[in-house]
Structure formats: structure tokens, C-alpha cells
Scaffold this motif. Structure first.
Motif, PDB file in Angstrom:
ATOM      1  N   LEU A  80       2.136   3.347  27.225  1.00 62.23           N
ATOM      2  CA  LEU A  80       3.393   2.678  26.874  1.00 62.23           C
ATOM      3  C   LEU A  80       4.166   2.241  28.107  1.00 62.23           C
ATOM      4  N   LEU A  81       4.094   3.032  29.164  1.00 68.49           N
ATOM      5  CA  LEU A  81       4.789   2.691  30.402  1.00 68.49           C
ATOM      6  C   LEU A  81       4.326   1.338  30.935  1.00 68.49           C
ATOM      7  N   TYR A  82       3.020   1.124  30.938  1.00 63.51           N
ATOM      8  CA  TYR A  82       2.484  -0.119  31.503  1.00 63.51           C
ATOM      9  C   TYR A  82       2.337  -1.246  30.480  1.00 63.51           C
ATOM     10  N   TYR A  83       2.058  -0.924  29.231  1.00 63.77           N
ATOM     11  CA  TYR A  83       1.683  -1.957  28.268  1.00 63.77           C
ATOM     12  C   TYR A  83       2.565  -2.013  27.032  1.00 63.77           C
ATOM     13  N   TYR A 122      -6.899  -8.444  24.452  1.00 62.37           N
ATOM     14  CA  TYR A 122      -5.739  -9.329  24.577  1.00 62.37           C
ATOM     15  C   TYR A 122      -5.541  -9.755  26.032  1.00 62.37           C
ATOM     16  N   GLN A 123      -5.627  -8.789  26.950  1.00 65.67           N
ATOM     17  CA  GLN A 123      -5.469  -9.117  28.368  1.00 65.67           C
ATOM     18  C   GLN A 123      -6.565 -10.072  28.827  1.00 65.67           C
ATOM     19  N   TYR A 124      -7.793  -9.850  28.360  1.00 61.50           N
ATOM     20  CA  TYR A 124      -8.896 -10.728  28.738  1.00 61.50           C
ATOM     21  C   TYR A 124      -8.626 -12.156  28.264  1.00 61.50           C
ATOM     22  N   GLU A 125      -8.133 -12.283  27.019  1.00 67.29           N
ATOM     23  CA  GLU A 125      -7.802 -13.617  26.500  1.00 67.29           C
ATOM     24  C   GLU A 125      -6.716 -14.280  27.338  1.00 67.29           C
ATOM     25  N   GLN A 126      -5.709 -13.509  27.729  1.00 71.39           N
ATOM     26  CA  GLN A 126      -4.612 -14.056  28.516  1.00 71.39           C
ATOM     27  C   GLN A 126      -5.100 -14.504  29.892  1.00 71.39           C
ATOM     28  N   ILE A 127      -5.938 -13.706  30.499  1.00 69.80           N
ATOM     29  CA  ILE A 127      -6.436 -14.032  31.838  1.00 69.80           C
ATOM     30  C   ILE A 127      -7.429 -15.190  31.776  1.00 69.80           C
ATOM     31  N   SER A 128      -8.319 -15.182  30.777  1.00 70.17           N
ATOM     32  CA  SER A 128      -9.336 -16.237  30.702  1.00 70.17           C
ATOM     33  C   SER A 128      -8.750 -17.571  30.236  1.00 70.17           C
ATOM     34  N   ALA A 129      -7.546 -17.567  29.656  1.00 71.12           N
ATOM     35  CA  ALA A 129      -6.901 -18.823  29.257  1.00 71.12           C
ATOM     36  C   ALA A 129      -6.591 -19.674  30.487  1.00 71.12           C
ATOM     37  N   ASP A 130      -6.236 -19.028  31.586  1.00 71.32           N
ATOM     38  CA  ASP A 130      -5.957 -19.736  32.841  1.00 71.32           C
ATOM     39  C   ASP A 130      -6.468 -18.864  33.996  1.00 71.32           C
ATOM     40  N   PRO A 131      -7.784 -18.898  34.253  1.00 73.02           N
ATOM     41  CA  PRO A 131      -8.373 -17.981  35.234  1.00 73.02           C
ATOM     42  C   PRO A 131      -7.919 -18.218  36.678  1.00 73.02           C
ATOM     43  N   ASP A 132      -7.433 -19.427  36.987  1.00 71.85           N
ATOM     44  CA  ASP A 132      -7.011 -19.714  38.362  1.00 71.85           C
ATOM     45  C   ASP A 132      -5.612 -19.184  38.659  1.00 71.85           C
ATOM     46  N   GLY A 145       3.756  -6.880  38.236  1.00 76.25           N
ATOM     47  CA  GLY A 145       3.983  -5.901  37.184  1.00 76.25           C
ATOM     48  C   GLY A 145       2.906  -5.889  36.123  1.00 76.25           C
ATOM     49  N   ILE A 146       1.923  -6.770  36.232  1.00 80.09           N
ATOM     50  CA  ILE A 146       0.819  -6.780  35.272  1.00 80.09           C
ATOM     51  C   ILE A 146      -0.289  -5.895  35.818  1.00 80.09           C
ATOM     52  N   ARG A 147      -0.693  -4.934  35.022  1.00 74.76           N
ATOM     53  CA  ARG A 147      -1.757  -4.007  35.414  1.00 74.76           C
ATOM     54  C   ARG A 147      -2.855  -4.092  34.367  1.00 74.76           C
ATOM     55  N   PRO A 148      -4.016  -4.652  34.722  1.00 72.11           N
ATOM     56  CA  PRO A 148      -5.099  -4.732  33.735  1.00 72.11           C
ATOM     57  C   PRO A 148      -5.573  -3.338  33.315  1.00 72.11           C
ATOM     58  N   LEU A 149      -5.794  -3.172  32.029  1.00 71.87           N
ATOM     59  CA  LEU A 149      -6.326  -1.922  31.481  1.00 71.87           C
ATOM     60  C   LEU A 149      -7.797  -1.847  31.881  1.00 71.87           C
ATOM     61  N   ASP A 150      -8.209  -0.756  32.496  1.00 70.28           N
ATOM     62  CA  ASP A 150      -9.594  -0.692  32.960  1.00 70.28           C
ATOM     63  C   ASP A 150     -10.315   0.559  32.454  1.00 70.28           C
ATOM     64  N   THR A 151     -11.532   0.727  32.910  1.00 72.34           N
ATOM     65  CA  THR A 151     -12.370   1.820  32.417  1.00 72.34           C
ATOM     66  C   THR A 151     -11.840   3.196  32.807  1.00 72.34           C
ATOM     67  N   THR A 152     -11.096   3.299  33.902  1.00 71.20           N
ATOM     68  CA  THR A 152     -10.541   4.614  34.263  1.00 71.20           C
ATOM     69  C   THR A 152      -9.524   5.072  33.217  1.00 71.20           C
ATOM     70  N   ASP A 153      -8.789   4.124  32.634  1.00 70.88           N
ATOM     71  CA  ASP A 153      -7.862   4.473  31.557  1.00 70.88           C
ATOM     72  C   ASP A 153      -8.629   4.968  30.325  1.00 70.88           C
ATOM     73  N   GLN A 165      -8.668  -0.787  23.360  1.00 74.31           N
ATOM     74  CA  GLN A 165      -9.649  -1.868  23.300  1.00 74.31           C
ATOM     75  C   GLN A 165      -8.995  -3.186  22.888  1.00 74.31           C
ATOM     76  N   LYS A 166      -8.056  -3.103  21.940  1.00 74.72           N
ATOM     77  CA  LYS A 166      -7.349  -4.322  21.522  1.00 74.72           C
ATOM     78  C   LYS A 166      -6.511  -4.879  22.671  1.00 74.72           C
ATOM     79  N   MET A 167      -5.856  -3.985  23.409  1.00 78.29           N
ATOM     80  CA  MET A 167      -5.041  -4.432  24.544  1.00 78.29           C
ATOM     81  C   MET A 167      -5.939  -5.039  25.615  1.00 78.29           C
ATOM     82  N   GLN A 168      -7.086  -4.436  25.840  1.00 79.52           N
ATOM     83  CA  GLN A 168      -8.017  -4.960  26.837  1.00 79.52           C
ATOM     84  C   GLN A 168      -8.497  -6.353  26.427  1.00 79.52           C
TER      85      GLN A 168
END
Length: 168
Positions: free
Chosen positions: A120-123, A75-85, A91-99, A70-73
Motif C-alpha cells: 500500500l505504501l508504494y502502490y 497494470y504497470q507493464y501495460e503502462q510502461i509498454s504503452a510508451d516504452p521510451d 516515485g514510481i517503483r515497479p513491482l518485481d519478483t523480490t516483492d 500480479q494484477k498490479m504488475q
């Protein structure tokens, strides 16, 4: 099936004694035997005790890993929403509900280790960045509260990262 259901009931009762009333196995075997015999003897009670201990440990590790997810998710949301365009880097794989669902379906320590190693492999390389972002967020929150401004800032969760222990 009657014997099986009565055995399950006896196991449930023994777990109630162990967990809720904090009674020890020998005490249950000798002073609460009317609740567990004839289906369970002292060896069976020890087996129930040890399996409950393992299950509790697995449950705690899953909860800790879920918090890390949840913390990684977040963090990723903050990183993506900082510059949404900006497109996602290679190599960036968003953590999603299937995980998350894969983690919730874990039934053994081996499965949990697999899920953790997959994480750990992805994040793994992003964990220090996530921790630094959490520290920075906490410092900003502290500065805001010291200046006496309105406190409509959410409290960040503690930064401690807890993955599954390496002990088996």
C-alpha cells in the motif's frame, strides 16, 4: 524422536479426518480414537482444528494478495509498454519478483500485514487506476464479442481486489 514422528503422523491423520472426511472433533475423539490416541486427546484435536483454521485463512489471504500483486504488475507493464521510451516518473517503483518472494515467504498474519502495508505504501494510490483500467479492458472485450469479431482476446481476471482482512 519416535514419539515425535508418531505424533506428527497422528496430527496428519486427524487433519485428513477433519478436512477430507469432514468429521468433527468430538466424533474423531470418540469414534476414531484408535487413530489418534494415545498421542492426541480431545483438547489436542481442538488445538489442531483451530491451528488448521488459522493456517487456511493465512493461505487464502496470501493467495488473494498474490493475485493483487500480479494484477498490479500487469497494470504497470501495460503502462510502461504503452510508451516504452518515456522514463519512469519519480516515485514510481515497479513491482518485481523480490516483492513476490517476500509474500511467498510469509509465515504469520503479522508478516502478511507488513507485506500488505508495504504494498500500500508504494502502490496504494495506483489501485483505483488499476481497477478502472481493468473495467475499461472488460468493456472493450465485451464490445469486441458483441461485434462478432475474432475472440483472441484474453479474459481479464475479475476486478475484485482482496487484500488481507483487517481482523486478527
Amino acid at each position: 524422536t519416535l514419539f515425535r514422528s508418531s505424533t506428527i503422523q497422528k496430527i496428519k491423520e486427524s487433519l485428513i479426518f477433519m478436512r477430507n472426511q469432514h468429521l468433527e472433533v468430538p466424533f474423531i475423539a470418540f469414534y476414531r480414537k484408535e487413530y489418534v490416541e494415545p498421542e492426541l486427546n480431545i483438547n489436542d484435536l481442538w488445538r489442531v482444528y483451530h491451528w488448521d483454521e488459522k493456517w487456511t485463512q493465512l493461505k487464502m489471504r496470501k493467495e488473494n494478495l498474490l493475485r493483487l500483486f500480479q494484477k498490479m504488475q500487469a497494470y504497470q507493464y501495460e503502462q510502461i509498454s504503452a510508451d516504452p521510451d518515456k522514463p519512469l516518473a519519480d516515485g514510481i517503483r515497479p513491482l518485481d519478483t523480490t516483492d513476490m518472494e517476500r509474500l511467498k515467504d510469509v509465515q504469520s498474519t503479522e508478516e502478511l500485514k507488513d507485506v500488505y502495508n508495504h504494498f500500500l505504501l508504494y502502490y496504494g494510490r495506483d489501485i483505483p487506476k488499476m481497477q478502472n483500467a481493468a473495467k475499461t479492458g472488460r468493456k472493450k472485450l465485451k464490445r469486441i464479442t458483441e461485434e462478432g469479431e475474432e475472440e483472441e482476446v484474453e479474459e481479464p481476471e475479475d476486478e475484485e481486489q482482496k487484500g488481507p482482512d483487517r481482523k486478527s
